[in-house]
Design a protein around this motif. Structure first.
Motif, PDB file in Angstrom:
ATOM      1  N   GLU A 177      15.971  34.007  10.760  1.00  0.00           N
ATOM      2  CA  GLU A 177      17.094  33.500  11.562  1.00  0.00           C
ATOM      3  C   GLU A 177      16.786  32.057  11.940  1.00  0.00           C
ATOM      4  OE1 GLU A 177      16.996  36.715  14.426  1.00  0.00           O
ATOM      5  OE2 GLU A 177      18.742  37.643  13.492  1.00  0.00           O
ATOM      6  N   PHE A 178      16.769  31.235  10.924  1.00  0.00           N
ATOM      7  CA  PHE A 178      16.233  29.877  11.033  1.00  0.00           C
ATOM      8  C   PHE A 178      17.047  28.954  10.146  1.00  0.00           C
ATOM      9  CE2 PHE A 178      12.894  26.607  10.419  1.00  0.00           C
ATOM     10  CZ  PHE A 178      12.430  26.477  11.721  1.00  0.00           C
ATOM     11  N   ILE A 179      17.420  27.802  10.669  1.00  0.00           N
ATOM     12  CA  ILE A 179      18.248  26.842   9.944  1.00  0.00           C
ATOM     13  C   ILE A 179      17.447  25.561   9.721  1.00  0.00           C
ATOM     14  CG2 ILE A 179      20.311  25.376  10.087  1.00  0.00           C
ATOM     15  CD1 ILE A 179      21.500  27.605  11.919  1.00  0.00           C
ATOM     16  N   ILE A 180      17.514  25.030   8.514  1.00  0.00           N
ATOM     17  CA  ILE A 180      16.886  23.739   8.205  1.00  0.00           C
ATOM     18  C   ILE A 180      17.961  22.821   7.625  1.00  0.00           C
ATOM     19  CG2 ILE A 180      15.193  22.519   6.791  1.00  0.00           C
ATOM     20  CD1 ILE A 180      13.463  25.015   6.837  1.00  0.00           C
ATOM     21  N   ARG A 181      18.072  21.640   8.193  1.00  0.00           N
ATOM     22  CA  ARG A 181      19.019  20.643   7.693  1.00  0.00           C
ATOM     23  C   ARG A 181      18.274  19.332   7.454  1.00  0.00           C
ATOM     24  NH1 ARG A 181      21.488  24.518   6.953  1.00  0.00           N
ATOM     25  NH2 ARG A 181      23.426  25.241   7.931  1.00  0.00           N
ATOM     26  N   HIS A 182      18.698  18.618   6.426  1.00  0.00           N
ATOM     27  CA  HIS A 182      18.072  17.352   6.065  1.00  0.00           C
ATOM     28  C   HIS A 182      19.112  16.241   6.147  1.00  0.00           C
ATOM     29  CE1 HIS A 182      16.865  14.324   2.892  1.00  0.00           C
ATOM     30  NE2 HIS A 182      15.808  14.322   3.687  1.00  0.00           N
ATOM     31  N   MET A 183      18.706  15.097   6.667  1.00  0.00           N
ATOM     32  CA  MET A 183      19.643  13.973   6.778  1.00  0.00           C
ATOM     33  C   MET A 183      18.909  12.682   6.417  1.00  0.00           C
ATOM     34  SD  MET A 183      22.127  13.109  10.011  1.00  0.00           S
ATOM     35  CE  MET A 183      20.832  12.486  11.081  1.00  0.00           C
ATOM     36  N   GLU A 184      19.579  11.865   5.629  1.00  0.00           N
ATOM     37  CA  GLU A 184      19.009  10.578   5.238  1.00  0.00           C
ATOM     38  C   GLU A 184      19.646   9.452   6.042  1.00  0.00           C
ATOM     39  OE1 GLU A 184      19.498  10.211   1.024  1.00  0.00           O
ATOM     40  OE2 GLU A 184      17.864  11.611   0.583  1.00  0.00           O
ATOM     41  N   ARG A 185      18.932   8.379   6.094  1.00  0.00           N
ATOM     42  CA  ARG A 185      19.379   7.210   6.853  1.00  0.00           C
ATOM     43  C   ARG A 185      20.618   6.602   6.218  1.00  0.00           C
ATOM     44  NH1 ARG A 185      15.006   2.472   8.431  1.00  0.00           N
ATOM     45  NH2 ARG A 185      16.178   1.497  10.157  1.00  0.00           N
ATOM     46  N   ASP A 186      21.561   6.231   7.047  1.00  0.00           N
ATOM     47  CA  ASP A 186      22.777   5.561   6.604  1.00  0.00           C
ATOM     48  C   ASP A 186      22.881   4.276   7.422  1.00  0.00           C
ATOM     49  OD1 ASP A 186      25.524   4.654   6.530  1.00  0.00           O
ATOM     50  OD2 ASP A 186      26.065   6.592   5.663  1.00  0.00           O
ATOM     51  N   LEU A 187      22.628   3.145   6.781  1.00  0.00           N
ATOM     52  CA  LEU A 187      22.534   1.874   7.513  1.00  0.00           C
ATOM     53  C   LEU A 187      23.876   1.419   8.079  1.00  0.00           C
ATOM     54  CD1 LEU A 187      20.003  -0.095   5.282  1.00  0.00           C
ATOM     55  CD2 LEU A 187      19.572   1.141   7.409  1.00  0.00           C
ATOM     56  N   ASP A 188      24.976   1.803   7.443  1.00  0.00           N
ATOM     57  CA  ASP A 188      26.294   1.431   7.987  1.00  0.00           C
ATOM     58  C   ASP A 188      26.547   2.161   9.317  1.00  0.00           C
ATOM     59  OD1 ASP A 188      26.911  -0.286   5.894  1.00  0.00           O
ATOM     60  OD2 ASP A 188      27.806   1.302   4.682  1.00  0.00           O
ATOM     61  N   ILE A 189      26.278   3.473   9.324  1.00  0.00           N
ATOM     62  CA  ILE A 189      26.439   4.231  10.569  1.00  0.00           C
ATOM     63  C   ILE A 189      25.461   3.731  11.618  1.00  0.00           C
ATOM     64  CG2 ILE A 189      26.255   6.518  11.618  1.00  0.00           C
ATOM     65  CD1 ILE A 189      27.131   7.726   8.962  1.00  0.00           C
ATOM     66  N   GLU A 190      24.236   3.451  11.188  1.00  0.00           N
ATOM     67  CA  GLU A 190      23.206   2.977  12.125  1.00  0.00           C
ATOM     68  C   GLU A 190      23.608   1.647  12.763  1.00  0.00           C
ATOM     69  OE1 GLU A 190      18.660   1.426  11.625  1.00  0.00           O
ATOM     70  OE2 GLU A 190      19.124   3.410  10.792  1.00  0.00           O
ATOM     71  N   GLU A 191      24.162   0.765  11.969  1.00  0.00           N
ATOM     72  CA  GLU A 191      24.598  -0.538  12.490  1.00  0.00           C
ATOM     73  C   GLU A 191      25.670  -0.363  13.558  1.00  0.00           C
ATOM     74  OE1 GLU A 191      26.271  -4.809  10.747  1.00  0.00           O
ATOM     75  OE2 GLU A 191      25.433  -3.302   9.396  1.00  0.00           O
ATOM     76  N   ASP A 192      26.630   0.529  13.287  1.00  0.00           N
ATOM     77  CA  ASP A 192      27.684   0.799  14.276  1.00  0.00           C
ATOM     78  C   ASP A 192      27.094   1.424  15.543  1.00  0.00           C
ATOM     79  OD1 ASP A 192      29.572  -0.171  12.534  1.00  0.00           O
ATOM     80  OD2 ASP A 192      30.165   1.808  11.782  1.00  0.00           O
TER      81      ASP A 192
END
Length: 346
Positions: A177-192
């Protein structure tokens, strides 16, 4: 604004041995990862105004225990377990760094990361450990990440100048009963995101100007209640500014539309009840029945529901006859109802 990626995070303070009050004091020196969604008006827990009050050290008048305090404590205490399960499932080494970091180019942006990930190829990632209950796992459906956690992860990647973050969430009592999610850097979103955080810090916190309320009404109403305190029933009538007239008219218009919808809902409720009266009569004291047309089978239920309660008169008798019990078990909460009456001006 074009992001400069040639930097390393600075250490603001070692968190080893800090008291909770000291840790909160350092957090007020900038915007942390869990604050990021509030800056954008996307937090399910607090408004941008609440965050402003916290950073400015303005205490709530109604300093109540948070309704989700148990969930917060459980989440904090299970962080090590969540990290351990993640490590076992992925084969990746994870480790904590007990330090609070800050962005060298935007020193008001802080990060207190749960764990770091050693990918074994010279690269490092971030691991955020979460817990939730079984009924809330749907918020992670379709490989998604709750929006407040997403921006927390993006905030941390910005401070640490790292390109990957994993979220590990335990929603039950076993490793399946465990969830793993992966996310990569997005420089456009980061800039905003950085632009919004910079605006919040410089235009509101540093200038001591309260930000506007932009969140959902219930969250805003709760914020106002906490920061203004309980109602004063004998207070004077406030002469409201003329600019509120459009709001009052909109309220009355919505109220009228709602009444029409409720009238239709009531009519449909009556039709629904009318449709099953003969079924209820045939069931008698039985609670279930079934009917088939050869292709489909319909299961009908008419189950009893029980609710324990105490009526107002009995409560008054209890208050008079057993005030000790009344005081021990009866709590009074305040809610307020908005209404508008229209009359001819004097």
């Amino acid at each position: 604004m074009s992001l400069n990626l040639n930097y390393e995070p600075e250490v603001l303070v070692s968190t080893e041995g800090l008291t909770n009050e000291q840790w909160l004091g350092y957090r007020r020196l900038g915007i942390g990862g869990s604050d990021a969604a509030a800056v954008l008006g996307l937090s399910p827990f607090c408004t941008m105004r609440d965050l402003y009050y916290d950073k400015c050290g303005i205490q709530e008048i109604l300093d109540e225990e948070e309704s989700n305090w148990v969930a917060k404590k459980v989440g904090h205490r299970l962080e090590d377990l969540v990290a351990e399960i993640f490590s076992i499932k992925t084969g990746l080494r994870v480790y904590p760094v007990r330090k609070m970091f800050r962005h060298p180019l935007f020193p008001f942006i802080l990060a207190d990361v749960d764990f770091f990930i050693d990918f074994g190829n010279g690269k490092t990632g971030i691991l955020e450990c979460k817990t939730t209950n079984y009924n809330c796992q749907s918020k992670w459906a379709n490989d998604s990440v709750p929006v407040n956690y997403e921006y927390q992860g993006r905030h941390y990647m910005a401070v640490m100048n790292l390109d990957e973050v994993y979220f590990a969430c335990l929603y039950g009592n076993n490793e399946n009963e465990f969830i793993i999610r992966h996310m990569e850097r997005d420089l456009d979103i980061e800039e905003d995101l950085i632009a919004e955080e910079e605006n919040f810090w410089k235009e509101y916190v540093q200038k001591k100007i309260e930000p506007p309320y932009i969140e959902k009404p219930d969250l805003v109403l709760e914020s106002i209640r906490k920061h203004y305190g309980p109602a004063e029933k004998d207070s004077d009538t406030v002469i409201l500014a003329p600019r509120h007239l459009n709001s009052v008219k909109k309220y009355l218009s919505c109220k009228e539309q709602k009444a029409e919808v409720e009238k239709e809902v009531k009519r449909l409720d009556e039709e629904m009840k009318q449709s099953y009266l003969d079924i209820i009569e045939e069931l008698g004291t039985n609670c279930t029945g079934k009917i088939s047309n050869g292709k489909e089978e319909y299961i009908v239920s008419y189950n009893p529901m029980y609710r324990a309660g105490i009526d107002k008169k009995a409560l008054e008798r209890l208050k008079i006859q057993r005030p000790d019990i009344y005081d021990d078990y009866v709590s009074v909460s305040e809610s307020r109802r908005f209404s508008v009456k229209v009359k001819e001006a004097a």
